[in-house]
Design an enzyme around this catalytic site. Structure first.
Site, PDB file in Angstrom:
ATOM      1  N   GLY A  51    -107.205  71.412  -0.517  1.00 29.63           N
ATOM      2  CA  GLY A  51    -106.761  71.797   0.818  1.00 29.63           C
ATOM      3  C   GLY A  51    -107.858  71.539   1.822  1.00 29.63           C
ATOM      4  O   GLY A  51    -109.047  71.584   1.482  1.00 29.63           O
ATOM      5  N   GLN A  56    -112.519  71.535   9.583  1.00 32.21           N
ATOM      6  CA  GLN A  56    -113.547  71.209   8.585  1.00 32.21           C
ATOM      7  C   GLN A  56    -114.080  69.781   8.742  1.00 32.21           C
ATOM      8  O   GLN A  56    -115.128  69.448   8.187  1.00 32.21           O
ATOM      9  CB  GLN A  56    -113.017  71.412   7.159  1.00 32.21           C
ATOM     10  CG  GLN A  56    -112.761  72.876   6.820  1.00 32.21           C
ATOM     11  CD  GLN A  56    -112.234  73.040   5.405  1.00 32.21           C
ATOM     12  OE1 GLN A  56    -111.041  72.937   5.166  1.00 32.21           O
ATOM     13  NE2 GLN A  56    -113.136  73.259   4.452  1.00 32.21           N
ATOM     14  N   CYS A 117    -114.483  76.467  -1.498  1.00 29.67           N
ATOM     15  CA  CYS A 117    -114.225  75.850  -0.191  1.00 29.67           C
ATOM     16  C   CYS A 117    -115.146  74.651  -0.017  1.00 29.67           C
ATOM     17  O   CYS A 117    -116.338  74.748  -0.322  1.00 29.67           O
ATOM     18  CB  CYS A 117    -114.486  76.870   0.923  1.00 29.67           C
ATOM     19  SG  CYS A 117    -114.227  76.218   2.584  1.00 29.67           S
ATOM     20  N   HIS A 159    -105.892  80.656   2.705  1.00 34.13           N
ATOM     21  CA  HIS A 159    -107.292  80.224   2.834  1.00 34.13           C
ATOM     22  C   HIS A 159    -107.423  79.197   3.974  1.00 34.13           C
ATOM     23  O   HIS A 159    -108.300  79.318   4.833  1.00 34.13           O
ATOM     24  CB  HIS A 159    -107.753  79.632   1.496  1.00 34.13           C
ATOM     25  CG  HIS A 159    -109.121  79.006   1.515  1.00 34.13           C
ATOM     26  ND1 HIS A 159    -110.148  79.442   0.716  1.00 34.13           N
ATOM     27  CD2 HIS A 159    -109.624  77.962   2.230  1.00 34.13           C
ATOM     28  CE1 HIS A 159    -111.231  78.702   0.949  1.00 34.13           C
ATOM     29  NE2 HIS A 159    -110.937  77.785   1.867  1.00 34.13           N
TER      30      HIS A 159
HETATM   31 ZN    ZN Z   1    -111.968  76.252   2.884  1.00 31.35          ZN
END
Ligand code: ZN
Length: 193
Positions: A51, A56, A117, A159
């Protein structure tokens, strides 16, 4: 499609971006937005992860991509062993795209999962979240989709949606654990430099 750089918390400038609240996409899903989603997916597969939120890679719009296998989508997370960044999960090609996702319902029942993550590389810890959620979003072609998610799917979408609010999974941990996570990521970054 271009693999873009993933922002990580060990870099102060990156962290400032990751802490931003992403803004809603106005208007329809355009080719420009689809190019962003294509780049996000390529970046996520390259990492590899399951994901990724647009922030990001430094684009603070409310856009997410994910790729989970069918068993996970049906909520059989106990069979899954995936985290963002789990190399066993590279071979997937079942891309899912979320523009302006909203959680319209969340179960009272909670589910604990060991999360990771791509912006907090090589750190994993348990986070408790609602076990099922109902979500509404626009897909790659701009259709409105409403569906229920359980298991790893529920974990992953929550998340990723946290990223849109500038929240990282380590923000759900105790202060001690969070500090430990930050120290570990910084140390790994120093060793890699
Ligand atoms: Zn993440």
């Amino acid at each position: 499609m271009t693999v873009r750089r993933i922002l990580t918390i060990d870099n102060a400038a990156d962290l400032a971006v990751l802490k931003q609240i992403s803004t809603p996409v106005e208007g329809p899903v355009t080719d420009e937005l689809r190019r962003l989603m294509d780049d996000m997916l390529e970046t996520m597969y390259d990492a590899p992860g399951i994901g990724l939120a647009a922030v990001q890679i430094g684009d603070a719009r409310r856009v997410i991509v994910m790729d989970l296998n069918d068993a996970e989508l049906e909520g059989h997370a106990e069979d899954a062993e995936a985290d963002e960044g789990d190399e066993a999960q590279v071979a997937r090609r079942n891309p899912r795209y979320y523009v302006n996702p909203e959680i319209v319902w969340a179960a009272d029942e909670l589910f604990t999962y060991e999360e990771g993550c791509l912006s907090v590389p090589e750190y994993f810890d348990s986070v408790e979240r609602p076990a099922r959620v109902r979500l509404r979003y626009l897909n790659y072609t701009g259709e409105t989709i409403e569906e229920e998610a359980g298991g790893l799917y529920a974990v992953c979408i929550q998340h990723e949606m946290d990223h849109l609010e500038g929240v990282l999974f380590i923000d759900h941990l105790s202060r001690l654990k969070r500090e430990r996570a930050v120290a570990k990521v910084r140390k790994n970054a120093r060793l890699a430099a």
